[in-house]
Write a protein that holds these residues in place. Structure first.
Motif, mmCIF file in Angstrom:
data_model
loop_
_atom_site.group_PDB
_atom_site.id
_atom_site.type_symbol
_atom_site.label_atom_id
_atom_site.label_comp_id
_atom_site.label_asym_id
_atom_site.label_seq_id
_atom_site.Cartn_x
_atom_site.Cartn_y
_atom_site.Cartn_z
ATOM 1 N N ILE A 1 0.977 -1.160 -0.378
ATOM 2 C CA ILE A 1 0.026 0.351 -0.089
ATOM 3 C C ILE A 1 0.933 0.964 -0.224
ATOM 4 C CG2 ILE A 1 -1.986 -1.209 0.865
ATOM 5 C CD1 ILE A 1 -0.884 0.001 3.924
ATOM 6 N N ALA A 2 2.269 1.420 0.276
ATOM 7 C CA ALA A 2 2.932 2.149 0.802
ATOM 8 C C ALA A 2 3.231 2.505 -0.642
ATOM 9 C CB ALA A 2 4.018 1.880 1.296
ATOM 10 N N GLN A 3 3.556 1.832 -2.190
ATOM 11 C CA GLN A 3 3.866 1.427 -2.721
ATOM 12 C C GLN A 3 2.992 2.092 -3.578
ATOM 13 O OE1 GLN A 3 4.753 -2.284 -3.643
ATOM 14 N NE2 GLN A 3 7.052 -1.723 -4.769
ATOM 15 N N ILE A 4 1.572 1.769 -4.127
ATOM 16 C CA ILE A 4 0.497 1.977 -4.725
ATOM 17 C C ILE A 4 0.402 3.467 -3.798
ATOM 18 C CG2 ILE A 4 -2.133 1.767 -4.171
ATOM 19 C CD1 ILE A 4 -2.054 -1.090 -3.821
ATOM 20 N N TYR A 5 1.132 4.292 -2.959
ATOM 21 C CA TYR A 5 0.444 5.566 -2.063
ATOM 22 C C TYR A 5 1.529 6.664 -3.072
ATOM 23 C CZ TYR A 5 -0.532 9.731 0.331
ATOM 24 O OH TYR A 5 -0.508 11.747 0.416
ATOM 25 N N ARG A 6 2.596 5.942 -3.352
ATOM 26 C CA ARG A 6 3.467 6.920 -3.754
ATOM 27 C C ARG A 6 3.612 6.804 -5.116
ATOM 28 N NH1 ARG A 6 6.901 3.340 -0.845
ATOM 29 N NH2 ARG A 6 8.042 4.288 0.981
ATOM 30 N N HIS B 1 -11.267 -1.687 -8.512
ATOM 31 C CA HIS B 1 -11.956 -1.475 -8.888
ATOM 32 C C HIS B 1 -12.853 -0.097 -8.472
ATOM 33 C CE1 HIS B 1 -13.941 -5.462 -8.994
ATOM 34 N NE2 HIS B 1 -15.328 -4.481 -9.430
ATOM 35 N N ARG B 2 -11.134 0.856 -7.985
ATOM 36 C CA ARG B 2 -10.761 2.425 -7.360
ATOM 37 C C ARG B 2 -10.279 2.989 -8.880
ATOM 38 N NH1 ARG B 2 -10.803 4.511 -2.813
ATOM 39 N NH2 ARG B 2 -10.652 6.634 -4.010
ATOM 40 N N ALA B 3 -11.573 3.271 -9.397
ATOM 41 C CA ALA B 3 -11.549 3.576 -11.227
ATOM 42 C C ALA B 3 -10.523 4.227 -11.408
ATOM 43 C CB ALA B 3 -12.929 3.994 -11.803
ATOM 44 N N ASP B 4 -10.076 5.608 -10.047
ATOM 45 C CA ASP B 4 -10.042 7.002 -10.755
ATOM 46 C C ASP B 4 -7.892 6.857 -10.297
ATOM 47 O OD1 ASP B 4 -10.254 5.961 -7.796
ATOM 48 O OD2 ASP B 4 -10.270 8.331 -7.334
ATOM 49 N N TRP B 5 -7.966 5.112 -10.114
ATOM 50 C CA TRP B 5 -6.257 4.667 -9.291
ATOM 51 C C TRP B 5 -5.762 4.254 -10.639
ATOM 52 C CZ3 TRP B 5 -6.813 2.611 -4.136
ATOM 53 C CH2 TRP B 5 -7.086 3.465 -2.803
ATOM 54 N N LEU B 6 -6.412 3.800 -11.944
ATOM 55 C CA LEU B 6 -6.008 2.982 -12.978
ATOM 56 C C LEU B 6 -6.131 3.377 -14.450
ATOM 57 C CD1 LEU B 6 -7.486 0.382 -11.144
ATOM 58 C CD2 LEU B 6 -4.922 -0.619 -12.154
ATOM 59 N N GLY C 1 0.407 9.920 -11.130
ATOM 60 C CA GLY C 1 -0.812 9.392 -10.117
ATOM 61 C C GLY C 1 -1.602 9.076 -10.757
ATOM 62 N N ARG C 2 -1.342 7.529 -11.434
ATOM 63 C CA ARG C 2 -2.037 6.772 -11.429
ATOM 64 C C ARG C 2 -0.996 5.463 -11.408
ATOM 65 N NH1 ARG C 2 -7.096 6.961 -13.955
ATOM 66 N NH2 ARG C 2 -7.822 8.902 -14.217
ATOM 67 N N LEU C 3 -1.538 3.902 -10.960
ATOM 68 C CA LEU C 3 -1.061 2.858 -10.577
ATOM 69 C C LEU C 3 -0.679 1.775 -12.543
ATOM 70 C CD1 LEU C 3 -3.114 0.821 -8.347
ATOM 71 C CD2 LEU C 3 -0.622 2.658 -7.940
ATOM 72 N N ALA C 4 0.960 2.260 -12.471
ATOM 73 C CA ALA C 4 1.753 1.591 -14.272
ATOM 74 C C ALA C 4 0.623 0.445 -14.961
ATOM 75 C CB ALA C 4 3.531 2.446 -14.106
ATOM 76 N N GLY C 5 0.447 0.556 -14.777
ATOM 77 C CA GLY C 5 0.132 -0.712 -15.918
ATOM 78 C C GLY C 5 1.056 -1.914 -15.882
#
Length: 896
Positions: free
Chosen positions: A392-397, A448-453, A409-413
């Motif tokens: 979760i720390a990596q996700i936040y970064r 399912h967090r559409a704004d993250w990906l 600002g999004r999770l890299a594919g």
């Protein structure tokens, strides 16, 4: 109180609030769905994703997919025209106003882990027209205090619940569930039920909904009659159960081992009996009895009321991470509420806020709010490890654009793909697959967090596909390990009563109701090799029922068959067994004498006493005829002694010859042989007896078939295994080897050697070389040939006083070995000296034709066994003394 927490929600005035309380199986959920569908819109929060999905499917059938939404942390189906929302309690979209709102299992407000979420819904979630709380009556006093405007509706249980005490796991009735509180205990119970009852479904809290549904469907479809589960069964599983058995009455709740509360017992036991069908509950034998006071509470559905509900402030301060932590730790506003222990999201926030780079990134309210959302990512593996904190720390970064690698600002594919690829494996055992499913469920939540990906739908489908593959693999593993469909089918058919359809193929394979259960060899049933120990009991019971007609039919067939269908096994491994049509059915036991063994049917669980007697009688009658035919000369000799056709000395010799099975060394009966009249010799000769210089024997008994048969009879009479005669087979296979030196570890005693028609010649004692030598077996007829040839050679050597050198013909008769020939000639009474490979042979004294050295000594002693001392005898006596020069000379000759 009601005005403070329950008056407003979503900007709309709240309508009627109803609390529908009662035990399990009261139709509360059915009522709530019925009420929701009577409104133009509605929402129900369930405690489990599984329950939300189950009721979503139910409402879709009634209203159609376009009007129904499913909202859970891991799954969101949101049609634009949706009017009815089925959710998990944590995922209820509280900003969505609906006419009707309900929360199921509201008593979970008292749960230490999730209670604060349910309490928040109790205090703040309202429908515009109607609100309904469903749950146990234990929350009634607190709910009345916290929501004073609520109306109460008590629901009685449709069926009764009765305690039945303790039962062994193997004695549980069909349609029963055994409940344990750890995966290892669940596996042990499931293994036992697989062995004894053919299998069981398995339900663990860690199973994915797909895997859990597959296991439940197997139980509901009747493929198995048992279910083993953790306390996950207590909530959300509506099953056709008749009985619930507790394998434990205590559990580890994450902090300590404790006894189950009466309400927990009731929640789990309440799964037994559905709608109007009564149910029972109890314990397994190892768990002990449930205390009477608890039984009374469960049966009467009367429990102590809850004293307080868990609460956590919803007024979050996002000015900083530390401020957010402080706001989560605010004390509750009333005595009916108590502050909840730090939940997973709270603990995750405390961990991440302590990392300097995370604290620096969370420098404004928006960043703190995002940090809080990231901390709410669930760890379905429940291991609270550094691994989840690092994830979760990596996700936040990534979301804060500080992860590098082009994060925006999004999770890299490619980063998400790498994590999913490592999980997408179907190898490993049950526990490994459970852990992978838990891990991918975390990623399903993230996707399912559409704004993250970017392209969240793609990642949702990929995560769901991985979870489905893992769930299917887990279901297969559980089924392979804990379900024996064959045994389950047979146990079910046995319980139904009636005849089982059985068949026996030509190769002996036994089929019962089309299932392979084992092999029938004669009358002995062997269960399938894969089934061992107690696992074989159901198969044995099914086979016994199915073969109830086959065994009597085989008995009749055995009695009707001719003698050609029987043989006697003369092998060293199974010697002494009678085979019928190639299958062993009886065995030989010691009888009155060697030639009259007792015949007994082989043990079989499928034969009763009269059947065994019939088999033994038929096999015994065949054996009598078989022995009389194969050993005809020996049987004729025995009959002559019994019937009085032989008298006096001849009868005594015949009796001893029969006892020895047709072969005797002559020196043992020398006096009796010498006393035979010409007429008696003629009678013995007519009976197949040959009187030789060294032995008395029946030539017919030297044939391999007769010799092997006699060895089997003697071994059975002595209760030992027949000897392995492979080393005595001659090259042409028509006879046993004429001369043999058996290996020391396969040596046979004198009686067995004589039964085979051999004289057993021991090496002469007193010399080290001869002590180490093996005995020599010489077939009786070959011994006579060698002795006769030696006397002829001695008689021809008149110029050397009978001394001659053994030639090739004599050596060939002894098997081509000088040592063997030397041993044979010495045993026959010759002086033998050896130089290299040359034997010098001379008789000790001339003998009358037809008399052995033993008979000569007997004649000189007048039949008394003593010898008169003649000069030659005195000479032999001097040579026999160990200190005489003759003894020394003999030792030198032997050494040469």
């Amino acid at each position: 109180m009601g005005g403070q927490w329950g008056g407003q929600w979503g900007g709309q005035s709240s309508g009627r609030v109803t609390a529908v309380l009662g035990p399990t199986n009261t139709g509360k959920t059915y009522l709530a769905i019925e009420r929701m569908l009577g409104h133009s819109s509605g929402m129900i929060g369930f405690p489990l994703r599984l329950l939300a999905r189950e009721n979503y499917d139910r409402v879709v059938k009634l209203k159609g997919a376009r009007q129904v939404a499913l909202v859970t942390g891991e799954e969101k189906i949101l049609p634009p025209t949706a009017r009815y929302f089925l959710c998990t309690v944590e995922s209820m979209p509280l900003d969505k106003p609906v006419e009707f709102l309900a929360v199921d299992e509201i008593q979970l407000c008292a749960d230490p882990e999730r209670g604060h979420v349910f309490t928040d819904r109790l205090l703040h979630a309202r429908g515009i027209a109607e609100t309904m709380f469903l749950g146990s009556d234990t929350i009634r006093p607190l709910l009345r205090s916290l929501v004073p405007d609520a109306q109460f509706n008590s629901r009685p249980r449709f069926s009764t619940l009765t305690y039945t005490g303790e039962k062994k796991v193997t004695r549980l009735p069909a349609r029963a569930a055994a409940v344990a509180f750890s995966a290892s205990e669940v596996y042990q119970l499931a293994e036992l039920l697989r062995r004894q009852r053919g299998g069981t479904a398995v339900v663990l809290g860690a199973l994915s909904p797909r895997a859990r549904n597959a296991q439940v469907d197997m139980f509901e479809a009747g493929e198995v009659d048992y279910l083993v589960a953790t306390d996950a069964i207590g909530m959300g599983l509506n099953l056709n159960l008749d009985h619930v058995a507790f394998a434990r009455l205590s559990k580890f709740d994450g902090r300590a081992h404790r006894r189950l509360a009466p309400t927990e017992v009731a929640q789990i036991a309440g799964r037994a009996g559905r709608h109007m069908s009564d149910g029972t509950f109890g314990t397994t034998a190892d768990a002990g009895a449930i205390p009477p006071e608890v039984v009374e509470q469960v049966e009467n559905h009367e429990f102590d009321a809850l004293r307080a509900l868990y609460w956590r402030s919803r007024a979050h301060d996002f000015s900083s991470a530390k401020a957010l932590l402080r706001s989560l730790e605010r004390p509750p506003p009333t005595a009916q509420l108590m502050r909840a222990p730090p939940a997973e999201d709270h603990q995750a926030l405390a961990r991440l806020a302590g990392q300097p780079d995370i604290a620096e990134l969370a420098g404004n309210p928006a960043a703190v709010r995002l940090l809080w959302e990231v901390c709410q990512i669930p760890d379905f593996r429940k291991i609270l490890s550094d691994h989840h904190a690092r994830l979760i720390a990596q996700i936040y970064r990534h979301l804060m654009g500080a992860a590098g690698h082009g994060s925006d600002g999004r999770l890299a594919g490619d980063w998400v793909a790498g994590h999913l690829k490592r999980i997408d494996r179907q190898d490993g055992d049950i526990d490994t697959l459970v852990q992978r499913i838990a891990h991918v469920r975390t990623w399903t939540y993230i996707t399912h967090r559409a704004d993250w990906l970017d392209d969240p739908r793609h990642w949702q489908e990929r995560a769901r596909a991985i979870e489905d593959r893992l769930s299917d693999a887990l279901h297969d593993r559980l089924t392979q390990r804990f379900v024996d469909r064959r045994t389950a089918t047979l146990v079910r058919r046995l319980a139904e009563g009636g005849d089982l359809l059985g068949a026996v193929r030509r190769n002996g394979e036994v089929l019962v109701e089309g299932e392979h259960v084992g092999t029938l060899d004669g009358f002995r049933f062997t269960p399938d090799a894969e089934v061992k120990g107690e696992d074989a009991r159901p198969l044995m019971a099914a086979a016994r029922r199915a073969l109830s007609q086959e065994i009597p039919r085989r008995c009749r067939q055995l009695e009707a068959d001719d003698d050609g269908s029987f043989i006697l096994d003369d092998g060293a491994a199974g010697g002494g067994r009678i085979l019928w049509r190639g299958a062993p059915v009886a065995r030989l036991l010691p009888g009155a004498d060697v030639l009259a063994p007792e015949v007994r049917a082989l043990d079989s669980d499928f034969l009763d006493g009269p059947q065994r007697q019939r088999i033994a009688g038929r096999a015994g009658a065949w054996l009598d005829r078989y022995l009389a035919n194969r050993l005809q000369p020996l049987h004729a000799l025995a009959a002559a002694t019994r019937e009085g056709r032989l008298q006096g000395t001849a009868r005594g010799i015949a009796y001893q010859l029969v006892e020895a099975l047709g072969c005797l060394p002559r020196h043992g009966v020398a006096a009796q042989v010498d006393a035979l009249s010409r007429a008696e010799r003629k009678v013995l000769s007519d009976l197949g007896v040959r009187i030789g210089r060294e032995s008395l024997f029946q030539p017919a008994g030297l044939k391999p078939e007769a010799a092997r048969l006699k060895s089997v009879l003697l071994a059975c009479h002595r209760r030992e295994a027949p000897p392995d005669l492979a080393t005595l087979d001659s090259e042409d296979g028509k006879a046993l080897a004429p001369v043999a030196t058996p290996p020391r570890d396969a040596d046979m005693d004198t009686a067995m050697a004589q039964a085979l028609g051999y004289l057993r010649l021991e090496p002469r004692a007193g010399r080290q070389a001869r002590k180490r030598a093996a005995p020599v077996l010489v077939r009786a007829d070959r011994m006579e040939q060698i002795v006769q040839a030696a006397f002829r050679a001695s008689k021809a050597a008149r110029q050397t006083k009978g001394r001659f050198e053994a030639d090739g013909k004599l050596l060939a008769l002894a098997g081509g070995e000088v040592a063997r020939l030397s041993a044979i000639l010495r045993a026959a009474g010759f002086h033998v000296s050896r130089k290299d490979d040359t034997l010098s042979v001379q008789p000790k004294r001339a003998r009358p034709a037809g008399k052995s050295s033993h008979s000569e000594r007997s004649e000189r002693s007048g039949g008394s066994g003593r010898q008169s001392k003649r000069p030659s005898d005195a000479h032999d006596e001097r040579r026999a003394r160990p200190d005489s020069p003759f003894a020394k000379l003999r030792e030198w000759q032997a050494a040469e």
